[in-house]
Design an enzyme around this catalytic site. Structure first.
Site, PDB file in Angstrom:
ATOM      1  N   GLU A  62      15.307 -10.582  99.220  1.00  0.00           N
ATOM      2  CA  GLU A  62      14.220 -11.357  98.599  1.00  0.00           C
ATOM      3  C   GLU A  62      12.901 -11.189  99.358  1.00  0.00           C
ATOM      4  OE1 GLU A  62      16.600 -14.989  96.383  1.00  0.00           O
ATOM      5  OE2 GLU A  62      15.492 -15.446  98.194  1.00  0.00           O
TER       6      GLU A  62
ATOM      7  N   HIS B 217      17.109 -16.514  89.003  1.00  0.00           N
ATOM      8  CA  HIS B 217      18.505 -16.510  89.467  1.00  0.00           C
ATOM      9  C   HIS B 217      19.437 -16.712  88.279  1.00  0.00           C
ATOM     10  CE1 HIS B 217      15.897 -17.673  92.819  1.00  0.00           C
ATOM     11  NE2 HIS B 217      16.805 -17.208  93.642  1.00  0.00           N
TER      12      HIS B 217
ATOM     13  N   HIS C  27      12.288 -20.167  99.014  1.00  0.00           N
ATOM     14  CA  HIS C  27      12.431 -21.005  97.794  1.00  0.00           C
ATOM     15  C   HIS C  27      13.827 -21.634  97.719  1.00  0.00           C
ATOM     16  CE1 HIS C  27      13.324 -16.930  95.582  1.00  0.00           C
ATOM     17  NE2 HIS C  27      14.460 -17.473  95.912  1.00  0.00           N
TER      18      HIS C  27
ATOM     19  N   HIS D  45      19.384 -14.615 104.818  1.00  0.00           N
ATOM     20  CA  HIS D  45      20.464 -15.503 104.389  1.00  0.00           C
ATOM     21  C   HIS D  45      21.526 -14.703 103.655  1.00  0.00           C
ATOM     22  CE1 HIS D  45      17.777 -15.543 100.852  1.00  0.00           C
ATOM     23  NE2 HIS D  45      18.619 -16.247 100.124  1.00  0.00           N
TER      24      HIS D  45
HETATM   25 FE   LIG Z   1      16.434 -16.846  95.678  1.00  0.00          FE
END
Ligand SMILES: [Fe+2]
Length: 279
Positions: free
Chosen positions: A240, A59, A12, A193
């Site tokens: 995530e 977030h 996302h 990431h």
């Molecule tokens: Fe995220």
């Protein structure tokens, strides 16, 4: 009876949303990535779900550090795109499915998954970017959406196994819903990431590939990956990926890999897209 017709794992990445919103998908940086989305969009158009249960993380858009629900289910009629600091994304309002969402809430809580119930919630890129990835830029989203928000921002997030079991419980809820809805579950986020500190920009294609292979063939083993391994092997935001395990848990033990696409880089991530159907 409601019927689960597929599962999608999907990154996302906010920059993907910005590329779509700003008409930059044909630029040299983006074109190879967006070309890989076409088979996924074709699949989605063919499957034509009535409802998508989108498992994502907020977030700090709807929730701040004042309140951190581990699992939060959206029950509202609609969910506006969140303003993440540069105005809301120019995407349609997300329409919920209160009747089914309340059914899922009741089923999960009686199944001993203690949810936070949310009647009002803006939805950020964690939810809207996967919709853009799968549906492009429609005037209105072509299905209703039940948002399921998972805390992966503030330690301690739920374990992968807890997420996998939650997916299995969601499946029981879907199967028990009386109305004739076709349902797709999306697990979003990841893959490897890291956004900060010395390893900013870290990606680990080897780990991500093994994760996807295992998610398809041996999800019980993948569910056992501890938090520290995500941190070490997939970077500080790789956690995530536990949300993909919610999607996988909702599917039966045996699945067929319909489509897989990965791309490095989108922004500073290894971007993943996986479509599964039960066999
Ligand atoms: Fe995220």
């Amino acid at each position: 009876m409601a019927r689960l017709v597929g599962g999608v794992g999907c990154s996302h990445v906010p920059a993907v949303g910005a590329a779509i919103d700003n008409g930059r998908t044909d630029e040299p940086y983006w074109a190879p990535y967006f070309a890989k989305l076409e088979p996924a969009r074709d699949w989605m158009a063919e499957v034509a779900p009535d409802v998508c249960i989108v498992v994502y993380n907020d977030h700090a858009s709807a929730f701040s550090l004042e309140v951190i629900p581990t699992f939060a289910l959206g029950l509202a009629d609609e969910f506006p795109p969140a303003d993440e600091g540069y105005g809301p994304r120019p995407v349609p309002v997300v329409h919920g499915h209160p009747e089914m969402a309340w059914h899922v809430a009741e089923s999960l809580i009686l199944d001993e998954f203690d949810l936070t119930l949310v009647n009002e919630m803006p939805v950020d890129h964690g939810l809207t970017v996967p919709l853009s990835v799968m549906f492009g830029q429609p005037e209105a989203w072509p299905c209703k959406v039940i948002p399921l928000c998972v805390n992966v921002v503030q330690y301690p997030p739920p374990t992968g196994r807890r997420c996998y079991r939650l997916g299995q419980a969601i499946r029981r809820a879907v199967d028990a819903f009386g109305a004739d809805e076709r349902v797709v579950v999306l697990g979003t986020g990841g893959m490897s990431h890291q956004l900060q500190a010395e390893r900013a920009g870290f990606v680990n294609v080897h780990f991500d590939t093994a994760f996807l292979d295992g998610l398809v063939a041996d999800p019980e083993a993948i569910a056992g990956i501890p938090h520290v391994d995500y941190l070490r092997e997939a970077g500080s935001e790789g956690i995530e990926l536990v949300m993909w395990l919610v999607m996988r848990g909702a599917l039966g033990p045996r699945v067929r890999e319909v489509y897989r696409a990965t791309h490095v880089p989108t922004s500073n991530t290894h971007n993943g897209l996986l479509i599964l159907e039960e066999t």
